[in-house]
Design a protein around this motif. Structure first.
Motif, PDB file in Angstrom:
ATOM      1  N   PHE A  14       0.894  -1.174   0.000  1.00 21.53           N
ATOM      2  CA  PHE A  14       0.000   0.000   0.000  1.00 21.53           C
ATOM      3  C   PHE A  14       0.919   1.207   0.000  1.00 21.53           C
ATOM      4  O   PHE A  14       1.413   1.592   1.053  1.00 21.53           O
ATOM      5  N   ALA A  62       2.517  -4.553   3.080  1.00 16.37           N
ATOM      6  CA  ALA A  62       1.549  -5.174   3.985  1.00 16.37           C
ATOM      7  C   ALA A  62       1.678  -6.689   4.011  1.00 16.37           C
ATOM      8  O   ALA A  62       1.444  -7.321   5.041  1.00 16.37           O
ATOM      9  N   ASN A  75      -2.105  -6.335  15.531  1.00 13.62           N
ATOM     10  CA  ASN A  75      -2.803  -5.371  14.669  1.00 13.62           C
ATOM     11  C   ASN A  75      -1.863  -4.923  13.568  1.00 13.62           C
ATOM     12  O   ASN A  75      -0.696  -4.624  13.820  1.00 13.62           O
ATOM     13  N   ALA A 116      -0.663  -6.654  11.200  1.00 13.01           N
ATOM     14  CA  ALA A 116       0.290  -7.657  10.736  1.00 13.01           C
ATOM     15  C   ALA A 116       0.044  -8.014   9.277  1.00 13.01           C
ATOM     16  O   ALA A 116       0.928  -8.525   8.603  1.00 13.01           O
ATOM     17  N   LYS A 130      -3.085  -9.588   8.225  1.00 12.23           N
ATOM     18  CA  LYS A 130      -4.015 -10.710   8.121  1.00 12.23           C
ATOM     19  C   LYS A 130      -5.201 -10.356   7.231  1.00 12.23           C
ATOM     20  O   LYS A 130      -5.511 -11.078   6.278  1.00 12.23           O
ATOM     21  N   TYR A 138      -8.698  -6.959  -2.789  1.00  9.97           N
ATOM     22  CA  TYR A 138      -7.461  -6.340  -3.275  1.00  9.97           C
ATOM     23  C   TYR A 138      -6.802  -7.280  -4.263  1.00  9.97           C
ATOM     24  O   TYR A 138      -7.071  -8.477  -4.262  1.00  9.97           O
ATOM     25  N   GLN A 191     -14.636  -8.592   9.124  1.00 11.39           N
ATOM     26  CA  GLN A 191     -14.488  -8.077  10.482  1.00 11.39           C
ATOM     27  C   GLN A 191     -15.624  -7.113  10.805  1.00 11.39           C
ATOM     28  O   GLN A 191     -16.257  -7.189  11.845  1.00 11.39           O
ATOM     29  N   GLU A 218     -11.914 -12.154  12.484  1.00 11.31           N
ATOM     30  CA  GLU A 218     -12.246 -11.812  13.875  1.00 11.31           C
ATOM     31  C   GLU A 218     -13.729 -11.993  14.178  1.00 11.31           C
ATOM     32  O   GLU A 218     -14.411 -11.059  14.590  1.00 11.31           O
ATOM     33  N   HIS A 240      -7.797 -12.861  17.517  1.00 12.94           N
ATOM     34  CA  HIS A 240      -6.777 -12.415  18.476  1.00 12.94           C
ATOM     35  C   HIS A 240      -6.806 -13.276  19.725  1.00 12.94           C
ATOM     36  O   HIS A 240      -6.010 -13.089  20.622  1.00 12.94           O
TER      37      HIS A 240
HETATM   38  N1  LIG Z   1      -6.310   0.355   2.437  1.00 16.68           N
HETATM   39  C1  LIG Z   1      -5.066   0.438   2.886  1.00 16.68           C
HETATM   40  N2  LIG Z   1      -4.301   1.440   2.447  1.00 16.68           N
HETATM   41  C2  LIG Z   1      -3.032   1.538   2.874  1.00 16.68           C
HETATM   42  N3  LIG Z   1      -2.455   0.731   3.733  1.00 16.68           N
HETATM   43  C3  LIG Z   1      -3.171  -0.291   4.215  1.00 16.68           C
HETATM   44  C4  LIG Z   1      -4.527  -0.472   3.821  1.00 16.68           C
HETATM   45  N4  LIG Z   1      -5.010  -1.535   4.452  1.00 16.68           N
HETATM   46  C5  LIG Z   1      -4.004  -2.014   5.192  1.00 16.68           C
HETATM   47  N5  LIG Z   1      -2.890  -1.270   5.053  1.00 16.68           N
HETATM   48  C6  LIG Z   1      -1.578  -1.525   5.632  1.00 16.68           C
HETATM   49  O1  LIG Z   1      -1.407  -2.910   5.661  1.00 16.68           O
HETATM   50  C7  LIG Z   1      -1.038  -3.338   6.951  1.00 16.68           C
HETATM   51  C8  LIG Z   1      -1.788  -4.608   7.237  1.00 16.68           C
HETATM   52  O2  LIG Z   1      -3.140  -4.280   7.562  1.00 16.68           O
HETATM   53  P1  LIG Z   1      -4.233  -5.358   7.879  1.00 16.68           P
HETATM   54  O3  LIG Z   1      -5.517  -4.659   7.975  1.00 16.68           O
HETATM   55  O4  LIG Z   1      -4.110  -6.493   6.937  1.00 16.68           O
HETATM   56  O5  LIG Z   1      -3.791  -5.845   9.321  1.00 16.68           O
HETATM   57  P2  LIG Z   1      -4.455  -6.925  10.240  1.00 16.68           P
HETATM   58  O6  LIG Z   1      -3.419  -7.924  10.477  1.00 16.68           O
HETATM   59  O7  LIG Z   1      -5.728  -7.375   9.686  1.00 16.68           O
HETATM   60  O8  LIG Z   1      -4.697  -6.074  11.556  1.00 16.68           O
HETATM   61  P3  LIG Z   1      -5.866  -6.233  12.626  1.00 16.68           P
HETATM   62  O9  LIG Z   1      -5.436  -7.247  13.564  1.00 16.68           O
HETATM   63  O10 LIG Z   1      -5.905  -4.906  13.265  1.00 16.68           O
HETATM   64  O11 LIG Z   1      -7.102  -6.549  11.920  1.00 16.68           O
HETATM   65  C9  LIG Z   1      -1.362  -2.225   7.907  1.00 16.68           C
HETATM   66  O12 LIG Z   1      -0.400  -2.091   8.881  1.00 16.68           O
HETATM   67  C10 LIG Z   1      -1.372  -1.009   7.022  1.00 16.68           C
HETATM   68  O13 LIG Z   1      -0.156  -0.351   7.144  1.00 16.68           O
END
Ligand SMILES: Nc1ncnc2c1ncn2[C@@H]1O[C@H](COP(=O)(O)OP(=O)(O)OP(=O)(O)O)[C@@H](O)[C@H]1O
Ligand SMILES: Nc1ncnc2c1ncn2[C@@H]1O[C@H](COP(=O)(O)OP(=O)(O)OP(=O)(O)O)[C@@H](O)[C@H]1O
Ligand SMILES: [Mg+2]
Ligand SMILES: [Mg+2]
Lengths: 315, 303, 365, 507
Positions: free
Chosen positions: D15, D20, D40, D42, D44, D55, D87, D167, D199
């Protein structure tokens, strides 16, 4: 009594373009796109209808051209607000200005009659339809107001029924409402959000096209600069007034048209008790009434939730 | 020109026609400008004055103030205002007796009407438009005491002069109330009025320019306000050095207003009508009939 | 809320708007070519008309003044999440305030009448905005609809007042009498003349400085004060505003009044600054242009200054242009304005992707 | 080795500057439940969104049932038998259950037969999996548990073979969660594949067959569940030793701060949202309110914080009657002035203005504080200074006071709100869902701060749907069901089972 039916008659005539435009706005706004561009779509359609009907001497060709022009402006609004995630309010205002500027410029360049097009012959216009049966029934006065209207008026009635079926009873309607309420949910359900919005825009353009064509082909017989004179905004007001529901929006339009018809007849006449009031005040009645109704009797209008927000794939 | 635009098929267009006629007749070129807002009025006038033009004609009553101001700044340039009286040593004002022309078409309407109800549709509710309406009502009553005049105004914004759909609607509402001849003084809106008259098989009356040809057979006549003549005369006077400041009133006598009879409406005007109107015309010119000007007392003798 | 962009800040802030403006001019150039004129020459004429000589500049700035006020008015409401389309009507009513004060009191010296007129304009503008604001806050009536309606009502009211009540006796123009000179806001050329500088005569007047002051005050009020903080919170997130203990209805109503008062000041520029009398339709769409100005200026005072200037220049340059080129009518200018709003205001992201690609290429090398 | 349902190889996703997903490769066996855990941010959700076509991966390939596939949008994903429960639920609130299920999978132009067919199909699904939902209910009026069932039904209706759940248990009661797991077990038995993001380590250990652990966009472990313990997973996730056990010293309650008596709230339709609620709260103790969300806890917090008026009853705070308090400002502001701080349940929609910079959000609710005024204007320096202090004290990342709040992750947004409310030095602190969707590291931190606050003699009222959290933090626990207090007991004696029963209104 007779005058009451003539008011009814006038109401139907005046309401027709408003109804068409309000339903056009309904598609657009239900899909989540704010539609201030109704005015521009109508005006462009009126111009195209006037030009083509004049050149081809056919009202049907004019109607088709009007719809095409309406769709073109609508797609422009779509490209800006769906394709490029632009601000929908600005896009609407800008398109209205552009059309209001472009149409007289073209009219001047093509017809050298200033910002207007040549007056259409009868052959190039829609006239009132005189149904043979109607005459018989029309003898009984109360029904008179319902007959002898322009064919586009009857078309508009069909459109109302079709729209309320499409919006509530069809697959497209379900998707349309979903896209306007929660595009992310629609997307997750495998729906192409942008496509649905483009389609909604096109329908909006086509309906505005009929409305614009009506102004020229049924009412005035020529295009005149800025001839929509705020009808697009009035239609939008009726739509909001009707809380984005087809029949309620239509009754909003009828209300506007009705107060307008009454207003015309009240001008210059003495009112019991109050006496003579200035015309300007009588002319303001429809607007005051709208405000009073909005403030007094309508609950909070709940707009489609996603309205005005460009659909970007992320939270 | 005023804000309504050059080609409104009536008032401003007539001025343009007059200027064109002058150009054709003399080969002298003129400059034109159309304004978009209040502040531009003075600016345009000043701009023109600075270019060493001989004579500036401002069309429309809203220019009065601007002309007075600018004329004072450029004492050598000649100014003329059409439609209002302006002061100044180098200012000529041309005012029309609209009421006289309206009187004649009012008579025509009163006689042509079978229902004895005639209509008037004005643009905005301003004194000038009321003067039209008042003259018309006097004429209609003169034709027949029983005639009833129904009056409507289109709106309260300048858009009122540009809303033909509404004009048509107003006309229809008047027809519904029994009117069978309607006179409009509403610029572009009037197109809708005349169109509605044709659609409903009633009679309309044009204004300013001769509009008889628009819907032959359905335009009873037109009240002519010879702005073209006025503009032409002013230009000519300027060319021939006969130009004089002061107020020029153009009524029937001076050829400023009139009614129109041509091939398009010949059939609609009966012998008797024509005779009576011509007589009235003579009487007005001779001063035997006095048509009241609404603007003089802000009131109208007939309703 | 836009996509994360890889563009440097200066490119987003300056390059993109300029490109957008260019695109808009390109399209209107196309239309001009279509009707058989030379677009480059037209552009030159227009720029020259707006900025090329002192008188042109004077008029440009005069229009800019009014646009700043109506632009700020729209922005003020926008920050509270309200779309005020009623600038036109509010300005109209404010004009009534100015007029009543001047007609009634202009025998008094200027330093009494002018401030009174200013106050009256703001008060009536605010009052006309108060009702839609109140209805929105307390009854949930849609502000867009009510403000549109209030424009119509204002127009009806003023027509009646001007034609029947305030008209100058004996005149056939629906306009009031001229205000006494003491009530006129000094013109800039008069002020300059006092300093020995000669400027051409234009309607540009001291209200211009008031507009500049308003821009600064607007910034301070909206971004640097508690009041503006509450305003923006309500506009961005009403729930959070409730959580924070802000009186949401009151904020909405006050925001509308503030908006109306700003729109009202535009009437001061027109009436006390230029025409010195009230006539019909003196508002002339200035309220509507304010919407475009605010939207293009991103509701920020600095942006509003620039876009008001742009619209001022278009109005003035456009007139000069149509003066030289009869084929370029007033409508052509409206078309151009529409195009500029569309490209600069709504299609702001048009060049983002291509530009981002171009920058990537450049940094790679 | 079992047949593979999904196989990812070398998946990368950027991103902008953020990487990511870094070179992700892993496989999921057919007919298994596969867990995915990680802090958070990471990556996922991003990974799953790629699988669902939301995506596009920048590189890498996806194999489904051994075949390479390209998934360009959710339509493709659905066609290939992938279903996802997001989620944040992807439902249209104003539609009925049936309409939501049919949406996007209609047959024919007219809705009528689609709806009829779906109704019939729903009945069979209901029979097979015991997924009870009223097809004609409006979705927005359903509880979260039911909404989730609608999401699952939606996927099954489309014939999903692979079900992704992001989640899913964050908002469920233990009983509801158990019910969900029962359903997942049924699905597995039918040969369907389940991908589960969570989590909660306990859940992972309970029902998954294998686990993938992610950290900062990378896979740091692929393990078989049976072979690992809770601590192993936690350490793997965070990359350091985590202390899952909170040190709780015995409480030393002081004088009564808050006395709620017979509080009731009736909404416009006459439904009783709160019914005769009474309890008290003293200095130096944490009272936890347990309950399935939607049982009146939110309304209680709203009344106590002054955002809503009660219909009847009394609230005494330090001896002052709050319900009849006269103030010329909104009650929320007046209460705050009296020393009542409030961390709202819905942090992103209530506690913050997402479009404000962090320093602006640092004064939300305290914008009248004289310390940050300078005449009529704000003292910007003081505000920014205050925000910087919050950022360093609460370890907000990234440490940028000017960044738009919406760009911070949920955990970091929560830290800003907490910092702001704690900084006001309140006597009474109302806290709603302090750690919803927040990762283990942040939870640890937040819990420590709350405990420190209690030890400093403040009174804390904690509303949470996480029983573990309630049990770990509270000194006393109040359970709410259908707007009533269904039980009150000291934390030391409470067990999850007992609380669960009270929450369900049994007993
Ligand atoms: N739409 C987006 N635009 C830009 N960056 C993004 C976007 N979505 C996610 N990211 C980036 O990707 C990384 C991974 O995000 P993601 O939502 O996959 O995390 P997650 O593991 O699902 O977290 P959580 O446990 O909070 O749900 C984030 O740290 C963020 O920096
Ligand atoms: N549109 C976006 N642009 C840039 N970064 C984004 C965008 N959307 C999300 N992010 C980043 O993604 C990360 C995780 O976002 P996400 O919304 O998944 O947070 P979260 O911790 O899951 O919060 P919650 O628990 O409330 O869902 C954050 O660090 C955030 O900065
Ligand atoms: Mg996630
Ligand atoms: Mg999360």
């Amino acid at each position: 009594m007779d005058s009451f039916f003539s008011v009814l008659d006038a109401t139907i005539r005046v309401a027709t373009p408003l109804v068409l435009a309000a339903l056009a706005g309904l598609f657009s706004e239900r899909s989540g796109i704010v539609d201030l561009a109704l005015e521009g779509k109508m005006l462009a359609a009126a111009f195209a209808a006037a030009c083509v009907a004049y050149m081809m001497q056919s009202p049907w060709a004019g109607l088709a051209a009007g719809m095409a022009a309406g769709v073109m402006v609508a797609l422009l609004h779509g490209i800006v607000s769906i394709g490029y995630n632009g601000n929908q309010l600005i896009s609407g205002v800008a398109l209205n200005m552009m059309v209001s500027g472009l149409t007289p410029v073209l009219a001047l360049a093509w017809f050298q009659q200033g910002g207007r097009t040549p007056t259409l012959d009868d052959a190039a216009r829609f006239r009132s339809v005189e149904l043979p049966v109607a005459d018989a029934i029309a003898a009984s006065a109360p029904l008179k107001a319902l007959f002898g209207h322009n064919i586009l008026v009857y078309l508009a009635v069909l459109v109302i029924m079709a729209v309320s079926w499409v919006v509530y009873k069809s697959r497209f309607g379900l998707r349309l409402r979903a896209v306007g309420e929660n595009p992310h949910a629609a997307d997750a359900a495998g729906i192409n959000v942008k496509l649905v919005r483009y389609l909604a825009q096109s329908i909006s353009g086509a309906l505005c096209g009929v409305a614009g064509a009506y102004l020229v082909l049924a009412q005035t017989g020529a295009f005149i600069q800025d001839m929509t004179a705020g009808k697009g905004y009035l239609a939008l007001a009726a739509l909001i007034f009707g809380k984005w529901r087809p029949w309620a929006a239509v009754s909003g339009c009828l209300l506007f048209a009705f107060t307008d018809a009454i207003q015309i007849r009240l001008q210059g006449s003495e009112l019991p008790l109050i006496g003579s009031i200035p015309d300007a005040f009588i002319q303001a009645i429809p607007y005051v009434l709208t405000v009073v109704l909005l403030a007094g009797f309508m609950g909070r209008a709940v707009a489609p939730k996603a309205i005005g927000v460009p659909f970007v794939k992320s939270r | 020109y005023d804000q309504a635009g050059k080609f409104d098929k009536s008032f401003n267009e007539a001025a343009y026609t007059g200027a064109e006629r002058f150009k054709k007749a003399t080969g002298i070129a003129y400059r034109e400008a159309q304004i978009a807002n209040e502040a531009q009025k003075e600016q345009v006038l000043r701009n023109l004055a600075r270019r060493n033009v001989d004579l500036i004609v401002a069309v429309g009553f809203s220019f009065t103030q601007a002309v007075q101001t600018v004329a004072a700044e450029f004492p050598k340039v000649k100014f003329a205002v059409v439609d209002d009286a302006a002061k100044g040593a180098n200012v000529q004002s041309i005012v029309f007796k609209e009421q006289e022309g309206s009187y004649l078409v009012g008579m025509a309407a009163g006689m042509a009407s079978k229902s004895k109800k005639v209509g008037f549709i004005g643009g905005m509710d301003v004194p000038l438009i009321r003067a039209f309406g008042c003259g018309y009502a006097q004429g209609a009553r003169a034709a027949d005491k029983k005639v009833e005049v129904i009056t409507n105004m289109t709106g309260t914004t300048p858009q009122a002069f540009n809303d033909p759909a509404r004009g048509g609607e107003l006309a229809r509402s008047q027809f519904d109330r029994g009117v069978d001849v309607v006179f409009h003084a509403a610029g572009g809106t009037g197109m809708g009025v005349l169109q509605a008259a044709k659609d409903k098989n009633k009679l309309g009356i044009g204004v300013d320019s001769n509009q008889n040809h628009l819907f032959p057979g359905f335009v009873l006549t037109s009240m002519l306000k010879r702005v073209d003549n006025a503009v032409y005369d002013i230009f000519m006077a300027g060319k021939n050095n006969t130009w004089k400041p002061g107020i020029v009133t153009m009524g029937l006598k001076e050829g400023g207003v009139d009614w129109a009879v041509d091939a398009n409406n010949r059939k609609l005007i009966s012998k008797d009508m024509e005779a009576r109107i011509t007589q009235a015309r003579k009487d007005i010119v001779a001063g035997k009939i006095k048509v009241v000007d609404y603007r003089a007392g802000n009131s109208c003798p007939v309703q | 809320m836009s996509q994360p962009s890889n563009l440097p800040r200066w490119a987003t802030l300056w390059l993109m708007p300029v490109l957008n403006l260019f695109a808009a001019l390109l399209v209107s150039g196309l239309v001009i070519t279509l009707i058989g004129e030379d677009p480059v020459e037209c552009l030159q004429l227009m720029i020259n008309g707006a900025f090329g000589y002192p008188e042109g500049i004077g008029y440009t700035l005069f229009y800019t003044t009014s646009f700043i006020f109506t632009g700020l008015a729209v922005a003020a409401a926008f920050h509270a999440g309200l779309f005020n389309i009623g600038g036109e009507g509010q300005m109209y009513l404010a004009g009534l305030g100015v007029t009543l004060v001047c007609l009634g009191l202009d025998f008094l010296p200027g330093w009494v009448v002018i401030p009174l007129a200013l106050l009256a304009s703001m008060a009536l503008g605010a009052a006309w905005a108060f009702i839609p604001g109140y209805l929105q806050a307390k009854r949930g009536s849609h502000i867009v609809v009510t403000t549109i309606m209030f424009n119509f009502i204002a127009s009806a009211l003023m027509t009646w007042l001007l034609v029947d009540k305030l008209i100058m006796p004996g005149s056939q123009t629906p306009a009031t009498r001229l205000f006494a000179e003491s009530a006129w806001i000094p013109m800039l050329h008069e002020l300059a003349a006092n300093l020995g500088i000669e400027l051409p005569q234009t309607p540009l007047n001291a209200t211009f400085f008031l507009a500049l002051l308003a821009l600064v005050l607007f910034y301070l009020m909206v971004w640097r004060s508690r009041w503006g903080y509450a305003l923006r919170t309500v506009g961005l997130n009403e729930k959070a505003a409730r959580y924070a203990g802000m009186p949401v209805s009151k904020v909405i109503i006050v925001a509308m009044c503030f908006s109306g008062a700003l729109a009202g000041l535009a009437a001061v520029n027109e009436l006390l600054g230029s025409t010195h009398r009230m006539n019909l339709a003196f508002t002339n769409g200035i309220g509507f242009v304010g919407i475009a100005v605010a939207l293009m200026g991103r509701n920020h005072p600095f942006g509003i200054l620039l876009s008001a200037l742009l619209f001022g220049a278009l109005t003035q340059g456009g007139l000069d242009l149509s003066f030289e080129k009869p084929a370029i009518t007033h409508e052509m200018i409206i078309l151009t304005q529409g195009l500029i709003i569309l490209f600069c205001g709504a299609l702001e992201n048009l060049f983002q992707t291509p530009l981002a690609l171009a920058f990537k290429q450049m940094t790679k090398r | 080795m079992a047949e593979l349902a999904i196989e990812l190889t070398g998946v990368n996703k950027y991103f902008g500057e953020v990487h990511a997903n870094k070179n992700i490769s892993f496989a999921v066996a057919k007919g298994s439940i596969h867990g995915i855990i990680g802090e958070n941010g990471a990556g996922k959700s991003t990974l799953m969104s790629i699988l669902y076509g939301y995506y596009q991966a920048d590189s890498g390939s996806i194999h489904l049932n051994g075949q390479e596939v390209r998934i360009r949008n959710s339509h493709d994903a659905i066609a290939r038998g992938i279903g996802m429960v997001h989620q944040h639920f992807m439902l249209v609130d104003t539609f009925t259950v049936l309409e939501n299920i049919v949406l996007g999978a209609e047959q024919g132009v007219a809705l009528k037969q689609s709806l009829a067919a779906a109704r019939a199909h729903l009945a069979t699904l209901n029979r097979d999996y015991g997924l009870q939902v009223d097809p004609d209910a409006i979705v927005g009026e359903l509880g979260v548990g039911e909404q989730q069932r609608v999401e699952i039904l939606k996927a099954l209706y489309r014939g999903a073979d692979v079900l992704i759940l992001d989640e899913p248990t964050a908002v469920l009661t233990p009983q509801e969660a158990d019910d969900l797991f029962r359903i997942l077990g049924l699905l597995k038995a039918q040969g369907k594949t389940v991908l589960l993001i969570t989590h909660k380590l306990r859940e992972v250990l309970d029902i998954t067959d294998a686990v993938t652990v992610m950290r900062a966009g990378e896979i740091v472990g692929n393990v078989v569940t049976a072979e690992v313990g809770k601590e192993d997973l936690a350490d793997l996730m965070v990359g350091r030793k985590v202390n899952l056990q909170l040190d709780k010293t015995p409480a030393t309650p002081g004088k009564t701060v808050l006395q709620v008596s017979n509080l009731s709230l009736t909404d416009a339709r006459g439904v009783k949202l709160l019914d005769d609620v009474s309890f008290e709260l003293r200095e130096g103790e944490i009272v936890g309110i347990a309950g399935v969300s939607g049982n009146g806890q939110s309304e209680l917090l709203e009344i106590l914080s002054g955002m809503r008026e009660a219909s009847a009853g009394s609230v005494r705070y330090n001896g002052t009657e709050l319900t009849t308090l006269q103030a010329c400002e909104p009650k929320a502001a007046a209460y705050r002035r009296l020393g009542i701080a409030h961390v709202p349940e819905d942090r992103s929609r209530e506690g913050l203005v997402k479009d404000f910079s962090t320093f602006e959000n640092a004064i939300l609710g305290y914008h009248d504080d004289p310390a940050i005024q300078c005449g009529l204007l704000f003292n910007r320096k003081a505000i920014i200074e205050r925000c910087r202090r919050f950022i360093s004290e609460f370890d907000v990342r990234p440490a940028n006071a000017f960044r738009r709040s919406g760009l911070f992750s949920g955990g970091n947004q929560q830290k800003v709100i907490l910092a702001r409310e704690i900084d006001s030095d309140p006597q009474l602190m109302l806290i709603g869902q302090p750690t919803r969707g927040v990762d283990i590291g942040a939870i640890e931190f937040i819990h420590k701060r709350l405990m420190a606050l209690r030890n400093a003699g403040k009174a804390l009222l904690l509303v949470s749907v996480e029983l573990d959290e309630i049990l770990a933090l509270s000194d006393r626990i109040i359970v709410m069901n259908a707007g009533r207090v269904s039980g009150e007991l000291p934390a030391a004696q409470a067990t999850a089972t007992e609380l669960g029963l009270l929450m369900g209104g049994h007993k």
